[in-house]
Design a protein around this motif. Structure first.
Motif, PDB file in Angstrom:
ATOM      1  N   GLN A 185       0.830  -1.199   0.000  1.00 19.84           N
ATOM      2  CA  GLN A 185       0.000   0.000   0.000  1.00 19.84           C
ATOM      3  C   GLN A 185       0.870   1.256   0.000  1.00 19.84           C
ATOM      4  OE1 GLN A 185      -3.186  -0.424  -0.284  1.00 19.84           O
ATOM      5  NE2 GLN A 185      -3.950   1.628  -0.077  1.00 19.84           N
TER       6      GLN A 185
ATOM      7  N   ASP B  69     -11.027 -16.658   1.020  1.00 22.38           N
ATOM      8  CA  ASP B  69      -9.844 -15.935   1.496  1.00 22.38           C
ATOM      9  C   ASP B  69      -8.715 -15.892   0.482  1.00 22.38           C
ATOM     10  OD1 ASP B  69     -11.168 -15.563   3.866  1.00 22.38           O
ATOM     11  OD2 ASP B  69     -10.139 -17.179   4.924  1.00 22.38           O
TER      12      ASP B  69
ATOM     13  N   ASP C  11      -7.204 -11.651   8.617  1.00 17.30           N
ATOM     14  CA  ASP C  11      -8.072 -11.362   9.758  1.00 17.30           C
ATOM     15  C   ASP C  11      -8.748 -10.002   9.623  1.00 17.30           C
ATOM     16  OD1 ASP C  11      -7.318 -13.765  10.923  1.00 17.30           O
ATOM     17  OD2 ASP C  11      -5.619 -12.848  11.973  1.00 17.30           O
ATOM     18  N   THR C  12      -9.812  -9.852  10.370  1.00 13.44           N
ATOM     19  CA  THR C  12     -10.554  -8.598  10.386  1.00 13.44           C
ATOM     20  C   THR C  12      -9.769  -7.543  11.170  1.00 13.44           C
ATOM     21  OG1 THR C  12     -12.617  -9.842  10.318  1.00 13.44           O
ATOM     22  CG2 THR C  12     -12.761  -7.531  10.994  1.00 13.44           C
ATOM     23  N   ARG C  13      -9.713  -6.337  10.608  1.00  5.55           N
ATOM     24  CA  ARG C  13      -9.050  -5.215  11.272  1.00  5.55           C
ATOM     25  C   ARG C  13     -10.022  -4.560  12.238  1.00  5.55           C
ATOM     26  NH1 ARG C  13      -7.795  -3.316   5.659  1.00  5.55           N
ATOM     27  NH2 ARG C  13      -9.406  -1.826   6.180  1.00  5.55           N
ATOM     28  N   PRO C  14      -9.527  -3.729  13.152  1.00  9.18           N
ATOM     29  CA  PRO C  14     -10.414  -3.039  14.104  1.00  9.18           C
ATOM     30  C   PRO C  14     -11.477  -2.173  13.431  1.00  9.18           C
ATOM     31  CG  PRO C  14      -8.144  -2.874  14.834  1.00  9.18           C
ATOM     32  CD  PRO C  14      -8.110  -3.502  13.473  1.00  9.18           C
ATOM     33  N   ASP C  15     -11.179  -1.658  12.218  1.00  4.05           N
ATOM     34  CA  ASP C  15     -12.156  -0.813  11.524  1.00  4.05           C
ATOM     35  C   ASP C  15     -13.216  -1.616  10.775  1.00  4.05           C
ATOM     36  OD1 ASP C  15     -10.901  -1.802   9.264  1.00  4.05           O
ATOM     37  OD2 ASP C  15     -10.090   0.128   8.606  1.00  4.05           O
TER      38      ASP C  15
ATOM     39  N   GLY D 191     -12.696  -3.737   8.296  1.00  5.86           N
ATOM     40  CA  GLY D 191     -12.160  -4.252   7.039  1.00  5.86           C
ATOM     41  C   GLY D 191     -11.318  -5.494   7.302  1.00  5.86           C
ATOM     42  N   ARG D 192     -10.736  -6.028   6.263  1.00  9.40           N
ATOM     43  CA  ARG D 192      -9.879  -7.208   6.418  1.00  9.40           C
ATOM     44  C   ARG D 192      -8.483  -6.896   5.921  1.00  9.40           C
ATOM     45  NH1 ARG D 192     -12.631 -12.554   4.263  1.00  9.40           N
ATOM     46  NH2 ARG D 192     -10.896 -13.450   5.393  1.00  9.40           N
ATOM     47  N   HIS D 193      -7.496  -7.492   6.574  1.00 13.52           N
ATOM     48  CA  HIS D 193      -6.136  -7.394   6.075  1.00 13.52           C
ATOM     49  C   HIS D 193      -6.112  -8.054   4.699  1.00 13.52           C
ATOM     50  CE1 HIS D 193      -4.249  -5.847   9.694  1.00 13.52           C
ATOM     51  NE2 HIS D 193      -5.068  -6.646  10.376  1.00 13.52           N
ATOM     52  N   ARG D 194      -5.335  -7.477   3.789  1.00 12.95           N
ATOM     53  CA  ARG D 194      -5.315  -7.963   2.413  1.00 12.95           C
ATOM     54  C   ARG D 194      -3.897  -7.864   1.875  1.00 12.95           C
ATOM     55  NH1 ARG D 194      -6.167  -4.546  -1.970  1.00 12.95           N
ATOM     56  NH2 ARG D 194      -6.586  -5.637  -3.880  1.00 12.95           N
TER      57      ARG D 194
END
Length: 142
Positions: free
Chosen positions: A16, A70, A91-95, A97-100
């Motif tokens: 990113q 996944d 895994d799901t992020r705190p916001d 969304g998911r890590h990608r």
């Protein structure tokens, strides 16, 4: 005959904000687990991620888009380069969304690796000892 195939590839991790950066992908295939390919991604001597991929899905991803969970794959061509685009959802992020992670591998190198695995266990000849596994599970439950 060797029942294990290993190949190390330099792949490109889409980071990113910085574009692509090279990482190593260690692909492994073991005839004792004939449906799976292990993929270990590493950089500077550190393991970034480990995934178990379906061998047939990896082959299908060289020809067209596959995957709805996944792991997703599709061929991608940029000029003379033919790549396999692999997208991994974590895994799901705190916001919410998911890590990608998105990785690009040189498609002919992946195809060569798969060809070697097909020399060990041809497609359609995979065998997994389901009866033995069930017996082991059931005996542990008693």
């Amino acid at each position: 005959m060797n029942s294990y195939v290993h190949k190390t590839l330099v792949v490109q991790l889409l980071a990113q904000g910085t574009g692509r950066c090279p990482v190593l992908a260690h692909l492994g295939y073991d005839a004792d687990d004939p449906f799976a390919v292990s993929a270990v991604f590493a950089h500077d001597g550190r393991v970034l991620a480990c995934w178990r991929l379906d061998r047939q899905m990896l082959a299908d991803g060289l020809a067209g888009p596959v995957g709805v969970g996944d792991v997703r794959m599709r061929p991608e061509a940029t000029g003379p380069w033919h790549e396999l685009r692999l997208e991994f959802l974590g895994d799901t992020r705190p916001d919410g969304g998911r890590h990608r992670a998105v990785v690009f591998a040189w498609a002919p190198a992946v195809a060569a690796f798969l060809h070697e695995t097909h020399q060990v266990v041809p497609p359609g000849r995979e065998h997994f000892p389901v009866d033995e596994l069930l017996a082991e599970i059931l005996s542990a439950a008693e």
